[in-house]
Write an enzyme that holds these catalytic residues in place. Structure first.
Site, PDB file in Angstrom:
ATOM      1  N   ILE A  62       0.834  -1.211   0.000  1.00 19.02           N
ATOM      2  CA  ILE A  62       0.000   0.000   0.000  1.00 19.02           C
ATOM      3  C   ILE A  62       0.869   1.262   0.000  1.00 19.02           C
ATOM      4  O   ILE A  62       0.592   2.224  -0.727  1.00 19.02           O
ATOM      5  CB  ILE A  62      -0.953  -0.021   1.223  1.00 19.02           C
ATOM      6  CG1 ILE A  62      -1.963  -1.172   1.070  1.00 19.02           C
ATOM      7  CG2 ILE A  62      -1.665   1.305   1.395  1.00 19.02           C
ATOM      8  CD1 ILE A  62      -2.855  -1.414   2.282  1.00 19.02           C
ATOM      9  N   SER A 190      -7.003  -0.795  10.078  1.00 14.89           N
ATOM     10  CA  SER A 190      -7.517  -1.996   9.395  1.00 14.89           C
ATOM     11  C   SER A 190      -8.954  -2.192   9.860  1.00 14.89           C
ATOM     12  O   SER A 190      -9.323  -1.706  10.945  1.00 14.89           O
ATOM     13  CB  SER A 190      -6.676  -3.211   9.809  1.00 14.89           C
ATOM     14  OG  SER A 190      -7.311  -4.401   9.403  1.00 14.89           O
ATOM     15  N   TYR A 203      -2.500  -8.918  16.039  1.00 11.53           N
ATOM     16  CA  TYR A 203      -2.658  -7.854  15.031  1.00 11.53           C
ATOM     17  C   TYR A 203      -3.904  -7.031  15.371  1.00 11.53           C
ATOM     18  O   TYR A 203      -3.861  -5.801  15.396  1.00 11.53           O
ATOM     19  CB  TYR A 203      -2.779  -8.497  13.648  1.00 11.53           C
ATOM     20  CG  TYR A 203      -2.954  -7.524  12.501  1.00 11.53           C
ATOM     21  CD1 TYR A 203      -1.901  -6.712  12.077  1.00 11.53           C
ATOM     22  CD2 TYR A 203      -4.168  -7.431  11.814  1.00 11.53           C
ATOM     23  CE1 TYR A 203      -2.058  -5.837  11.012  1.00 11.53           C
ATOM     24  CE2 TYR A 203      -4.325  -6.561  10.745  1.00 11.53           C
ATOM     25  CZ  TYR A 203      -3.274  -5.766  10.348  1.00 11.53           C
ATOM     26  OH  TYR A 203      -3.422  -4.900   9.297  1.00 11.53           O
ATOM     27  N   LYS A 207      -4.081  -3.025  16.333  1.00 14.15           N
ATOM     28  CA  LYS A 207      -4.859  -2.066  15.536  1.00 14.15           C
ATOM     29  C   LYS A 207      -6.004  -1.456  16.351  1.00 14.15           C
ATOM     30  O   LYS A 207      -6.341  -0.285  16.176  1.00 14.15           O
ATOM     31  CB  LYS A 207      -5.392  -2.751  14.263  1.00 14.15           C
ATOM     32  CG  LYS A 207      -4.295  -3.189  13.279  1.00 14.15           C
ATOM     33  CD  LYS A 207      -3.599  -1.983  12.632  1.00 14.15           C
ATOM     34  CE  LYS A 207      -2.591  -2.398  11.565  1.00 14.15           C
ATOM     35  NZ  LYS A 207      -1.995  -1.290  10.838  1.00 14.15           N
ATOM     36  N   SER A 239      -1.286  -7.038  -1.530  1.00 16.24           N
ATOM     37  CA  SER A 239       0.019  -6.531  -1.048  1.00 16.24           C
ATOM     38  C   SER A 239       0.819  -7.747  -0.578  1.00 16.24           C
ATOM     39  O   SER A 239       0.408  -8.886  -0.770  1.00 16.24           O
ATOM     40  CB  SER A 239      -0.167  -5.538   0.106  1.00 16.24           C
ATOM     41  OG  SER A 239      -0.410  -6.231   1.308  1.00 16.24           O
TER      42      SER A 239
HETATM   43  N1  LIG Z   1      -3.013  -5.479   2.731  1.00 19.37           N
HETATM   44  C1  LIG Z   1      -4.047  -5.592   3.514  1.00 19.37           C
HETATM   45  O1  LIG Z   1      -4.901  -6.470   3.315  1.00 19.37           O
HETATM   46  C2  LIG Z   1      -4.218  -4.633   4.670  1.00 19.37           C
HETATM   47  C3  LIG Z   1      -5.486  -4.544   5.255  1.00 19.37           C
HETATM   48  C4  LIG Z   1      -5.657  -3.681   6.322  1.00 19.37           C
HETATM   49  C5  LIG Z   1      -4.609  -2.910   6.783  1.00 19.37           C
HETATM   50  N2  LIG Z   1      -3.391  -3.014   6.194  1.00 19.37           N
HETATM   51  C6  LIG Z   1      -2.294  -2.184   6.736  1.00 19.37           C
HETATM   52  O2  LIG Z   1      -1.642  -1.524   5.683  1.00 19.37           O
HETATM   53  C7  LIG Z   1      -0.314  -1.208   6.066  1.00 19.37           C
HETATM   54  C8  LIG Z   1       0.628  -1.577   4.935  1.00 19.37           C
HETATM   55  O3  LIG Z   1       0.623  -2.975   4.753  1.00 19.37           O
HETATM   56  P1  LIG Z   1       0.711  -3.676   3.321  1.00 19.37           P
HETATM   57  O4  LIG Z   1      -0.557  -4.387   3.104  1.00 19.37           O
HETATM   58  O5  LIG Z   1       1.182  -2.729   2.300  1.00 19.37           O
HETATM   59  O6  LIG Z   1       1.811  -4.790   3.660  1.00 19.37           O
HETATM   60  P2  LIG Z   1       3.278  -5.012   3.058  1.00 19.37           P
HETATM   61  O7  LIG Z   1       3.204  -5.136   1.589  1.00 19.37           O
HETATM   62  O8  LIG Z   1       3.821  -6.154   3.845  1.00 19.37           O
HETATM   63  O9  LIG Z   1       4.063  -3.674   3.427  1.00 19.37           O
HETATM   64  C9  LIG Z   1       4.408  -3.393   4.753  1.00 19.37           C
HETATM   65  C10 LIG Z   1       5.358  -2.223   4.807  1.00 19.37           C
HETATM   66  O10 LIG Z   1       5.700  -1.995   6.185  1.00 19.37           O
HETATM   67  C11 LIG Z   1       7.103  -1.881   6.290  1.00 19.37           C
HETATM   68  N3  LIG Z   1       7.602  -2.341   7.583  1.00 19.37           N
HETATM   69  C12 LIG Z   1       7.523  -3.577   8.128  1.00 19.37           C
HETATM   70  N4  LIG Z   1       8.188  -3.619   9.285  1.00 19.37           N
HETATM   71  C13 LIG Z   1       8.737  -2.384   9.473  1.00 19.37           C
HETATM   72  C14 LIG Z   1       9.559  -1.809  10.475  1.00 19.37           C
HETATM   73  N5  LIG Z   1       9.999  -2.515  11.530  1.00 19.37           N
HETATM   74  N6  LIG Z   1       9.910  -0.512  10.345  1.00 19.37           N
HETATM   75  C15 LIG Z   1       9.515   0.216   9.279  1.00 19.37           C
HETATM   76  N7  LIG Z   1       8.748  -0.273   8.295  1.00 19.37           N
HETATM   77  C16 LIG Z   1       8.353  -1.560   8.392  1.00 19.37           C
HETATM   78  C17 LIG Z   1       7.663  -2.745   5.161  1.00 19.37           C
HETATM   79  O11 LIG Z   1       8.947  -2.286   4.758  1.00 19.37           O
HETATM   80  P3  LIG Z   1      10.350  -2.926   5.183  1.00 19.37           P
HETATM   81  O12 LIG Z   1      10.175  -4.407   5.264  1.00 19.37           O
HETATM   82  O13 LIG Z   1      11.268  -2.480   4.085  1.00 19.37           O
HETATM   83  O14 LIG Z   1      10.703  -2.291   6.488  1.00 19.37           O
HETATM   84  C18 LIG Z   1       6.653  -2.468   4.059  1.00 19.37           C
HETATM   85  O15 LIG Z   1       7.018  -1.318   3.343  1.00 19.37           O
HETATM   86  C19 LIG Z   1      -0.052  -1.994   7.367  1.00 19.37           C
HETATM   87  O16 LIG Z   1      -0.146  -1.112   8.460  1.00 19.37           O
HETATM   88  C20 LIG Z   1      -1.192  -2.996   7.416  1.00 19.37           C
HETATM   89  O17 LIG Z   1      -1.522  -3.350   8.726  1.00 19.37           O
HETATM   90  C21 LIG Z   1      -3.172  -3.855   5.152  1.00 19.37           C
END
Ligand SMILES: NC(=O)c1ccc[n+]([C@@H]2O[C@H](COP(=O)([O-])OP(=O)(O)OC[C@H]3O[C@@H](n4cnc5c(N)ncnc54)[C@H](OP(=O)(O)O)[C@@H]3O)[C@@H](O)[C@H]2O)c1
Length: 338
Positions: A62, A190, A203, A207, A239
């Site tokens: 995202i 979320s 999780y 959240k 993602s």
């Molecule tokens: N995809 C879904 O279905 C969904 C639904 C609801 C909410 N969300 C929320 O959306 C947000 C983004 O998630 P996403 O779906 O895009 O997942 P993703 O593809 O796994 O991306 C997660 C991002 O968080 C970063 N991250 C992880 N650990 C970190 C740390 N210790 N320090 C700094 N950055 C860190 C990762 O970068 P690095 O590994 O390079 O650090 C990556 O850029 C999250 O907060 C997630 O809870 C996602």
């Protein structure tokens, strides 16, 4: 025309309106306020230009898509996450496809769990661009493990990263926004910050905690109407979140995230996030059906929500135990209803 006929016509109009609205709701992918804002509200292209936007978790998923869509609006971007080479890749693509120049994008490596580094990182952004208009708290990880199997370290990690890491960075940026009496703090929460689901108890807890923190903070900022605190609550979005999820042990990865194609397109989720930012919405739900209806049920009819969630949850656990992605049954649900 007789009075009786008029009454019948009126009733028919009301019935038609209800049916049309019901059909619209069944096709909705966001809460009603958000979709109204998308239709009638301010457009991101008018509202979000010339701003300095700091996005955490910008190296994938995202956050990466957010960087691409923001770069087309002509903002100055700060891209943060742990993996610098991935941030550099995102920066290059922003420069190729967006309206930005090299000087408009700062790659700023940041580990959200390393709280002692957050003050320095904030200073670095202010030194580079002089202000922070929008902080997007997006970085985070999910979970795939049952409570009985997950070690306490997994719960600690989820709270350290999703909750405390976000709170810490927010606390570093907030004084600057208070001084300017303006700014937006946008947190990617979320629907699991509102509802509960098996395999994601830690999780959900992180959240839910975030939602409580930001709702509390908003009440403290009542005398600063120019500072907007916004909770974005997506349902399943394409993602790497499942691939990167924590399991029973902090050191054990999920590995194969499985098929993500049935989830909401990342570009659609991010577009609705931008609409929310442009319209200063305080909380938005971005989810396809049936997740959107489930969120409404949890909010307004929790007893029904429990009953349905227990049924769906059983299937989720069965899938997980047989090695299939927990939410895979929604693939066939979507195939039937799309
Ligand atoms: N995809 C879904 O279905 C969904 C639904 C609801 C909410 N969300 C929320 O959306 C947000 C983004 O998630 P996403 O779906 O895009 O997942 P993703 O593809 O796994 O991306 C997660 C991002 O968080 C970063 N991250 C992880 N650990 C970190 C740390 N210790 N320090 C700094 N950055 C860190 C990762 O970068 P690095 O590994 O390079 O650090 C990556 O850029 C999250 O907060 C997630 O809870 C996602």
């Amino acid at each position: 025309m007789s009075g009786e006929l008029l009454l019948w016509l009126l009733a028919l109009c009301v019935l038609l309106t209800v049916v049309v609205q019901l059909v619209r709701f069944l096709r909705a992918d966001g809460d009603l306020t958000l979709l109204w804002a998308e239709w009638q509200g301010r457009r991101p292209e008018w509202e979000l230009t010339d701003m300095v936007v700091w996005v955490t978790g910008a190296s994938g998923g995202i956050g990466e898509e957010l960087a691409y869509q923001l770069s087309k609006l002509g903002v100055s971007l700060v891209l943060s996450a742990r993996r610098v080479h991935e941030l550099e890749r995102v920066k290059r693509r922003c420069l190729e496809n967006g309206n930005l120049k090299e000087k408009d994008i700062l790659v700023l490596p940041l580990d959200l769990t390393d709280r002692s580094s957050h003050e320095m990182a904030t200073k670095a952004v202010l030194q580079e661009f002089g202000k922070i208009d929008i902080l997007v708290n997006n970085g985070g990880r999910s979970q795939r493990s049952l409570v009985v199997d997950a070690s306490l370290d997994v719960y600690k990690e989820l709270i350290e990263l999703n909750y405390l890491g976000t709170v810490s960075l927010t606390k570093c940026v907030l004084p600057h926004m208070i001084e300017r009496k303006q700014g937006k703090i946008v947190t990617v929460n979320s629907v699991l910050g509102i509802i509960g689901a098996p395999l994601s108890s830690g999780y959900c807890a992180s959240k839910h905690a975030l939602r409580g923190f930001f709702n509390g903070l908003r009440t403290e900022l009542a005398t600063y109407p120019g500072i907007i605190i916004s909770n974005i609550c997506p349902g399943p979005v394409q993602s790497n979140i499942v691939h990167n999820a924590l399991t029973e042990e902090v050191t054990k990865a999920v590995g194969n995230g499985g098929d993500q194609s049935y989830k909401m397109a990342t570009s659609r989720c991010v577009r609705l996030m931008l609409v929310s930012m442009a319209n200063d919405l305080k909380e938005v739900w971005i989810a396809d059906q049936p997740f959107l209806s489930m969120t409404y049920l949890w909010q307004y009819m929790p007893t029904w929500a429990w009953w349905i969630t227990n049924k769906v949850g059983k299937k989720r656990i069965e899938n997980f135990k047989s090695g299939v992605e927990a939410d895979a049954y929604f693939k066939s649900w979507r195939a039937k209803h799309d």
